[in-house]
Design a protein around this motif. Structure first.
Motif, PDB file in Angstrom:
ATOM      1  N   UNK A 445       0.834  -1.193   0.000  1.00  0.00           N
ATOM      2  CA  UNK A 445       0.000   0.000   0.000  1.00  0.00           C
ATOM      3  C   UNK A 445       0.868   1.242   0.000  1.00  0.00           C
ATOM      4  N   UNK A 446       0.257   2.334  -0.364  1.00  0.00           N
ATOM      5  CA  UNK A 446       0.903   3.633  -0.226  1.00  0.00           C
ATOM      6  C   UNK A 446      -0.021   4.534   0.574  1.00  0.00           C
ATOM      7  N   UNK A 447       0.518   5.079   1.667  1.00  0.00           N
ATOM      8  CA  UNK A 447      -0.242   6.014   2.494  1.00  0.00           C
ATOM      9  C   UNK A 447       0.545   7.318   2.563  1.00  0.00           C
ATOM     10  N   UNK A 448      -0.064   8.326   3.157  1.00  0.00           N
ATOM     11  CA  UNK A 448       0.578   9.643   3.218  1.00  0.00           C
ATOM     12  C   UNK A 448       0.538  10.175   4.652  1.00  0.00           C
ATOM     13  N   UNK A 449       1.709  10.578   5.119  1.00  0.00           N
ATOM     14  CA  UNK A 449       1.826  11.191   6.439  1.00  0.00           C
ATOM     15  C   UNK A 449       1.929  12.703   6.261  1.00  0.00           C
ATOM     16  N   UNK A 450       1.347  13.437   7.170  1.00  0.00           N
ATOM     17  CA  UNK A 450       1.392  14.900   7.100  1.00  0.00           C
ATOM     18  C   UNK A 450       2.572  15.419   7.914  1.00  0.00           C
ATOM     19  N   UNK A 455       3.203  19.312   4.298  1.00  0.00           N
ATOM     20  CA  UNK A 455       3.511  18.476   3.143  1.00  0.00           C
ATOM     21  C   UNK A 455       3.050  17.035   3.392  1.00  0.00           C
ATOM     22  N   UNK A 456       2.630  16.379   2.311  1.00  0.00           N
ATOM     23  CA  UNK A 456       2.197  14.988   2.391  1.00  0.00           C
ATOM     24  C   UNK A 456       3.356  14.081   2.003  1.00  0.00           C
ATOM     25  N   UNK A 457       3.796  13.236   2.919  1.00  0.00           N
ATOM     26  CA  UNK A 457       4.955  12.364   2.732  1.00  0.00           C
ATOM     27  C   UNK A 457       4.483  10.974   2.337  1.00  0.00           C
ATOM     28  N   UNK A 458       4.833  10.485   1.134  1.00  0.00           N
ATOM     29  CA  UNK A 458       4.435   9.128   0.752  1.00  0.00           C
ATOM     30  C   UNK A 458       5.167   8.081   1.589  1.00  0.00           C
ATOM     31  N   UNK A 545      -0.544   6.167  14.559  1.00  0.00           N
ATOM     32  CA  UNK A 545      -1.884   6.771  14.679  1.00  0.00           C
ATOM     33  C   UNK A 545      -2.916   6.044  13.823  1.00  0.00           C
ATOM     34  N   UNK A 546      -2.485   5.505  12.675  1.00  0.00           N
ATOM     35  CA  UNK A 546      -3.419   4.835  11.769  1.00  0.00           C
ATOM     36  C   UNK A 546      -3.516   3.336  12.014  1.00  0.00           C
ATOM     37  N   UNK A 547      -2.882   2.850  13.086  1.00  0.00           N
ATOM     38  CA  UNK A 547      -3.025   1.453  13.457  1.00  0.00           C
ATOM     39  C   UNK A 547      -2.129   0.489  12.719  1.00  0.00           C
ATOM     40  N   UNK A 548      -1.178   0.995  11.919  1.00  0.00           N
ATOM     41  CA  UNK A 548      -0.254   0.104  11.232  1.00  0.00           C
ATOM     42  C   UNK A 548       0.867  -0.385  12.146  1.00  0.00           C
ATOM     43  N   UNK A 549       1.091   0.295  13.258  1.00  0.00           N
ATOM     44  CA  UNK A 549       2.221  -0.030  14.123  1.00  0.00           C
ATOM     45  C   UNK A 549       1.863   0.213  15.584  1.00  0.00           C
TER      46      UNK A 549
END
Length: 708
Positions: A445-450, A455-458, A545-549
């Motif tokens: 997957x590709x997600x984006x961190x702020x 800026x949105x970091x891939x 924060x998004x539950x991936x870790x």
């Protein structure tokens, strides 16, 4: 001899004895003042005064420094003794994913096809060729035989002569990237008497196959001069070109057409190129266009034109121009593929009838094939959320076949031959994973961190389909963020050892790379370098924060300039990580950029700034330099890996860093240094030997995340 160690005793507690005590480096303060700022370095003694000689002969390392590094290695062995069995299992499974009897897709060239082959148990490759139809295989060079009995061996560049009679090959036997060139007679299989020491390891032939061009590396490990060597001659090699500016490194290559030998001088933001007719090896190189500050260009050739990839003319994401071979200077450059902001052109290859470019837009790569005569273009694209593409030029120019590679984080590398005329592709090879691999078992997957500035970091992700994404999984997050380099979302067999144990594997495409265009690079260098670090921290926290870790199970990993990243985030956000792995880390940033005798310092001032001449640059680097900013923090567990003969990031950088972390940090967690005493920047050279180092780092990640 007075040792610079105290309390070197290592208590082996594998059998339940006393806890191991780390070595403590004795402080020997060295004070300096620059730009009115007084600095004290307690561990400057770890930098050997004779470091240039150590690169060529590691046995001359001062005994007290060697004793310290070996004591650190012994402590690391004891501290990680409880992972020995795990490391053996990791090594075994990583090796089981490598096809031991393997070969590359042959590359045709005239009457022959050339390739690389590995046989069962071999650490190093064999160079082979067959007739063009695949018959009559001949082993040209067996690197395993050359490596026999040597602690380190790395085969560098190889090049067969245009008449297919000779093979020039380069080898490094110290890990210090001083490559010696030899020439082999392919009829007899014997090496000629010709011997060329201390090169970059990239030999280039003239058209007649009697003259060899190479770049000589000076005593400070700078590629400083291009020489011409006549095969069989006892005369001294002839100087072809030199650049006396230590901020510029020289390179030597050839156009895909084989018509021109290229000489390039460059630092990280400026380049200048010369051409030499390969049919006239004793001629004088001709300048394409003189260097302009912050302008880069590279050359390809077809017919009567040069094809030039450049960021000149305010083309920050690059454009392609043409220039007549007779008058290639800037006054005659004409746009072929104009600049378009947001479409970063990465590379070009010119064939007789086609021009191929690799570009990236929207964070994803694609290959575009252009018919030279008609100007018609056709892209090659794929559908996955995150993937990697690479062009392979091949050995021929008058061909309709272009080779490229594709992989994703779930899909093993595939090699395709693409017919540029028919627009058809043929799968030539898919990397085999002998122990078994089903892409359907994994998710990419590709997600984006702020980032803090919006800026949105891939962030590219890989995990098993059955891994719960509920905030409980451990996570390994990898980053680099320098020199405009993009870390591709490509396949790796070694990372499966983490993913199959429940890890989410993440690549943070942080600023300092060109993942989102040139501006992404510009926003992560010099005075904006801190964006690289805050992007990485934001990426790690976003995954939590998004539950991936899980918050207490995030491990950061980076190497070289990515090791600078790891050192910086250790100071800035130690609470965000359970552990950090820093491979050959560029952590003594300020001292290194103040030392203009070191190999990479002058060429890298455009990247980091010049703290010698600029007080502003000095203060910028001082504010983030990991070694200078070590404080009384509750650091996570840290593993630093170094190479004794590393000319890029010298061994003393991680050695000083770990010594200061131990003396200053407050956490009491593991702070480990492991130096490969027989290798340099790339670690062990053998394909299986290097797995031991990967297994060590992987075991450390598992241990600090509670999964060992």
């Amino acid at each position: 001899m007075t040792t610079r160690l105290r309390d070197e005793t290592i208590d082996d507690h594998r059998g339940g004895g006393a806890k191991a005590r780390p070595p403590v480096a004795r402080k020997e303060p060295v004070t300096s003042t620059i730009h009115g700022v007084e600095r004290t370095d307690d561990y400057a003694w770890l930098r050997a005064d004779n470091w240039q000689q150590v690169m060529r002969d590691p046995t001359v390392l001062p005994p007290d420094i060697r004793a310290y590094l070996e004591a650190e290695n012994a402590y690391t062995d004891v501290a990680l003794a409880d992972t020995v069995d795990l490391r053996e299992r990791l090594f075994a499974e990583m090796r089981a994913r490598i096809k031991e009897d393997d070969s590359s897709v042959p590359s045709p060239d005239g009457p022959y096809a050339y390739g690389v082959r590995y046989t069962h148990g071999d650490e190093h490759p064999q160079l082979v060729r067959t007739d063009r139809d695949g018959g009559n295989e001949q082993v040209l060079l067996d690197a395993n035989a050359l490596a026999e009995g040597k602690a380190y061996f790395h085969l560098g560049g190889t090049a067969h002569s245009p008449d297919h009679k000779l093979l020039a090959y380069a080898a490094d036997e110290m890990g210090s990237e001083y490559y010696d060139i030899r020439i082999r007679d392919l009829t007899t299989g014997k090496d000629l008497d010709d011997f060329i020491p201390a090169t970059t390891g990239a030999p280039v032939w003239s058209a007649d196959g009697r003259t060899l061009f190479y770049v000589w590396v000076d005593e400070n490990h700078r590629p400083a001069k291009v020489f011409r060597h006549e095969v069989g001659s006892q005369s001294e090699d002839v100087l072809v070109h030199a650049d006396t500016n230590p901020a510029y490194f020289l390179g030597c290559g050839k156009t895909q057409s084989d018509r021109y030998i290229l000489i390039e001088s460059h630092d990280h933001e400026t380049s200048e190129s010369w051409i030499l007719d390969a049919n006239d090896p004793t001629g004088t190189p001709r300048l394409i266009a003189d260097r302009l500050p912050a302008e880069k260009y590279s050359i390809e050739h077809s017919g009567d034109l040069f094809y030039i990839l450049t960021n000149g003319g305010d083309a920050e994401d690059y454009r392609i121009v043409t220039a007549p071979v007779a008058t290639p200077d800037r006054a005659h450059w004409k746009d072929l593929v104009p600049h378009r902001l947001g479409r970063l052109i990465l590379d070009i290859t010119a064939y007789k009838d086609f021009l191929v470019r690799l570009e990236r837009e929207g964070g994803l790569p694609r290959i575009v094939v252009r018919h030279i005569a008609s100007g018609e273009e056709r892209p090659i694209e794929f559908d996955e959320e995150a993937y990697s593409l690479g062009m392979a030029g091949g050995l021929e120019f008058d061909t309709t076949t272009m080779r490229f590679s594709y992989s994703s984080m779930t899909t093993p590398a595939r090699v395709y031959d693409y017919d540029m005329a028919d627009r058809t592709r043929v799968l030539r090879k898919e990397t085999e994973v002998p122990s078994g691999h089903d892409p359907a078992d994994y998710v990419t997957r590709r997600v984006f961190a702020t980032a803090p500035d919006g800026e949105e970091v891939p962030v590219s992700l890989l995990y098993r389909r059955d891994t719960p994404i509920d905030g409980t999984a451990p996570c390994l997050i990898y980053g680099y963020g320098a020199y405009g380099m993009t870390i591709p979302a490509s396949f790796s067999t070694t990372r499966l050892s983490l993913v199959d144990r429940g890890f989410v594997y993440a690549i943070a495409h942080i600023r300092g790379g060109k993942d989102k265009g040139f501006h992404w690079y510009a926003d992560g260098r010099r005075e904006k370098k801190v964006n690289t670090f805050t992007d990485f921290i934001a990426s790690a926290r976003h995954l939590v924060d998004e539950g991936f870790a899980a918050r207490d199970k995030v491990v950061g990993w980076g190497g070289s300039a990515g090791g600078l990243l790891i050192g910086a985030v250790a100071n800035m956000a130690p609470d965000a990580f359970a552990g950090l792995i820093a491979e050959v880390p560029f952590v003594d940033t300020l001292d290194t950029m103040l030392d203009d005798t070191l190999p990479l310092t002058p060429p890298e001032w455009p990247e980091w700034g010049n703290p010698i001449t600029s007080e502003a640059d000095f203060r910028t680097i001082a504010a983030y330099s990991p070694y200078d900013n070590v404080g009384a923090h509750d650091y996570p567990a840290i593993l630093a890996l170094a190479g004794l003969t590393d000319p890029r990031v010298t061994y003393w950088e991680p050695a000083k860093w770990v010594a200061k972390l131990r003396a200053t940090g407050t956490s009491g967690r593991l702070l480990l240094l492991k130096t490969n005493m027989d290798a340099g920047h790339g670690g062990a050279a053998g394909r299986f030997d290097r797995l031991h180092e990967t297994a060590l780092a992987t075991a450390f990640a598992l241990k600090v995340a509670g999964k060992a």
